[in-house]
Write a protein that holds these residues in place. Structure first.
Motif, short mmCIF file in Angstrom:
data_model
loop_
_atom_site.label_atom_id
_atom_site.label_comp_id
_atom_site.label_asym_id
_atom_site.label_seq_id
_atom_site.Cartn_x
_atom_site.Cartn_y
_atom_site.Cartn_z
N LEU A 10 0.80 -1.22 0.00
CA LEU A 10 0.00 0.00 0.00
C LEU A 10 0.83 1.27 0.00
O LEU A 10 0.34 2.33 -0.41
CB LEU A 10 -0.94 0.00 1.21
CG LEU A 10 -1.85 -1.22 1.35
CD1 LEU A 10 -2.72 -1.08 2.59
CD2 LEU A 10 -2.70 -1.42 0.11
N GLU A 50 -5.48 -1.52 -7.20
CA GLU A 50 -6.39 -0.37 -7.23
C GLU A 50 -7.36 -0.46 -8.40
O GLU A 50 -8.54 -0.12 -8.27
CB GLU A 50 -5.59 0.93 -7.28
CG GLU A 50 -4.87 1.22 -5.96
CD GLU A 50 -3.93 2.41 -6.06
OE1 GLU A 50 -3.63 2.83 -7.22
OE2 GLU A 50 -3.47 2.91 -5.01
N SER A 51 -6.88 -0.92 -9.55
CA SER A 51 -7.75 -1.07 -10.70
C SER A 51 -8.86 -2.09 -10.42
O SER A 51 -10.04 -1.84 -10.70
CB SER A 51 -6.94 -1.51 -11.92
OG SER A 51 -7.78 -1.76 -13.03
N SER A 56 -11.34 -1.48 -1.50
CA SER A 56 -9.99 -0.93 -1.43
C SER A 56 -8.97 -1.88 -2.03
O SER A 56 -9.22 -3.08 -2.22
CB SER A 56 -9.62 -0.65 0.02
OG SER A 56 -9.45 -1.87 0.73
N ALA A 57 -7.78 -1.34 -2.30
CA ALA A 57 -6.68 -2.17 -2.77
C ALA A 57 -6.33 -3.24 -1.74
O ALA A 57 -5.99 -4.38 -2.10
CB ALA A 57 -5.46 -1.30 -3.08
N GLY A 59 -9.84 -2.92 -7.48
CA GLY A 59 -10.66 -2.34 -6.43
C GLY A 59 -11.76 -1.46 -6.98
O GLY A 59 -12.89 -1.46 -6.48
N ARG A 60 -11.45 -0.71 -8.02
CA ARG A 60 -12.48 0.13 -8.65
C ARG A 60 -13.56 -0.74 -9.29
O ARG A 60 -14.75 -0.40 -9.27
CB ARG A 60 -11.83 1.06 -9.68
CG ARG A 60 -11.02 2.19 -9.05
CD ARG A 60 -10.59 3.22 -10.08
NE ARG A 60 -9.61 2.69 -11.01
CZ ARG A 60 -8.29 2.72 -10.81
NH1 ARG A 60 -7.81 3.23 -9.68
NH2 ARG A 60 -7.45 2.24 -11.72
N ARG A 112 0.43 -2.40 -6.77
CA ARG A 112 -0.60 -1.52 -6.21
C ARG A 112 -1.53 -0.98 -7.29
O ARG A 112 -2.75 -0.90 -7.09
CB ARG A 112 0.04 -0.38 -5.42
CG ARG A 112 -0.97 0.49 -4.69
CD ARG A 112 -0.32 1.30 -3.57
NE ARG A 112 0.70 2.20 -4.05
CZ ARG A 112 2.01 2.05 -3.81
NH1 ARG A 112 2.45 1.03 -3.12
NH2 ARG A 112 2.88 2.93 -4.26
#
Length: 305
Positions: free
Chosen positions: A224, A239-240, A248-249, A242-243, A235
């Motif tokens: 993170l 994150e991608s 969250s990541a 997670g979207r 990360r």
């Protein structure tokens, strides 16, 4: 899209193993949290409210102080002990003012040391039983026959209900498992530490029908916050995803571990209840195989061969 799971279920580590919460709270850093007794009780209760009822200790955590800190909380709230499961480890001897007899850091899995460690952990944790005892590190001097007899005696006494290992290679686990049931291997696994996927560790868990426990699922926070190229690359992938899932990541990192067919039980390491909640949320994130491999590829820095 998905939302966070409000309550973690309980899962058996294997046919002969204990039942733990699907996410385990790690106690390694509790001494650094500087919480008074009342705050420790509130923190434990907040974890339990999320279904995280299993707590991972080791005798050496916090320079041999964390078990006592946790035990003070249990003594202040006596009803808590019957609602939780205690995991602890032994087998490392640290040079410490709290252990003046230790002249150098070493490993010790002798029956005398294991028995003494269990007695000290029971006193520190203010309990009459340990749900799961792990050998913290492999000891080249381990006598598997003597150790198996020690584990049988502990189980017959009711003080230790189950035993496992931590950080053991498949051959080392097999050496003991052939003499006494080993219910888990607690190992490091994350997108930045892929070894257990390829060195036979998780294959062995599948073959034996035991669930591994996983420490450092966020690579000690490097996933993170790390600024090296590998951490940044992983990360971005987390994150991608997670979207895509609306989480969250960190939640994706836990979901990546949970996706493995050996059904790992990850250990959190944060005092932040929100971080525990993010780990629990991963139980509802059904990563596809391609998504899992996207994270693997980011961690490995290459496509699969």
């Amino acid at each position: 899209m998905t939302t966070a799971v409000p309550h973690a279920p309980h899962v058996p580590l294997g046919a002969d193993g204990p039942t733990l919460s699907a996410i385990v709270a790690g106690m390694w850093r509790m001494a650094a949290w500087q919480l008074d007794v009342a705050a420790r009780v509130r923190w434990i209760e907040a974890c339990v409210a999320l279904g995280v009822t299993s707590f991972d200790h080791a005798d050496i955590y916090g320079d041999y102080q964390v078990e006592s800190l946790f035990g003070e909380a249990l003594a202040a709230a006596p009803g808590l002990r019957d609602r939780i499961q205690l995991v602890t480890k032994c087998g490392i001897r640290l040079v410490s003012p709290h252990r003046p007899a230790h002249a150098r850091k070493s490993y010790d899995t002798s029956p005398a040391h294991v028995l003494a460690s269990v007695e000290r952990s029971l006193r520190a944790l203010r309990t009459d039983r340990i749900d799961l005892l792990l050998l913290h590190r492999p000891d080249p001097l381990m006598d598997p026959d003597a150790l198996a007899e020690t584990f049988r005696a502990l189980r017959e006494s009711g003080t230790v209900h189950h035993v496992g290992v931590s950080n053991h290679a498949p051959s080392q686990l097999a050496l003991l498992h052939g003499r006494h049931p080993v219910v888990t291997n607690q190992v490091e696994l994350s997108p930045l530490h892929l070894d257990p996927l390829h060195d036979g560790t998780l294959d062995q868990c599948l073959a034996l029908g035991i669930r591994p426990m996983v420490w450092s699922p966020l690579a000690g926070g490097r996933l993170l916050t790390g600024d090296d190229a590998r951490a940044v690359r992983v990360r971005a992938t987390l994150e991608s995803l997670g979207r895509t899932y609306g989480v969250s990541a960190a939640t994706i990192a836990f979901a990546w571990i949970l996706r493995h067919p050996s059904k790992p039980v990850p250990i959190t390491g944060s005092r932040r209840i929100e971080a525990v909640r993010e780990a629990v949320a991963a139980l509802a994130v059904p990563l596809t195989a391609e998504e899992w491999y996207a994270v693997w590829e980011a961690g490995a820095g290459r496509e699969v061969a």
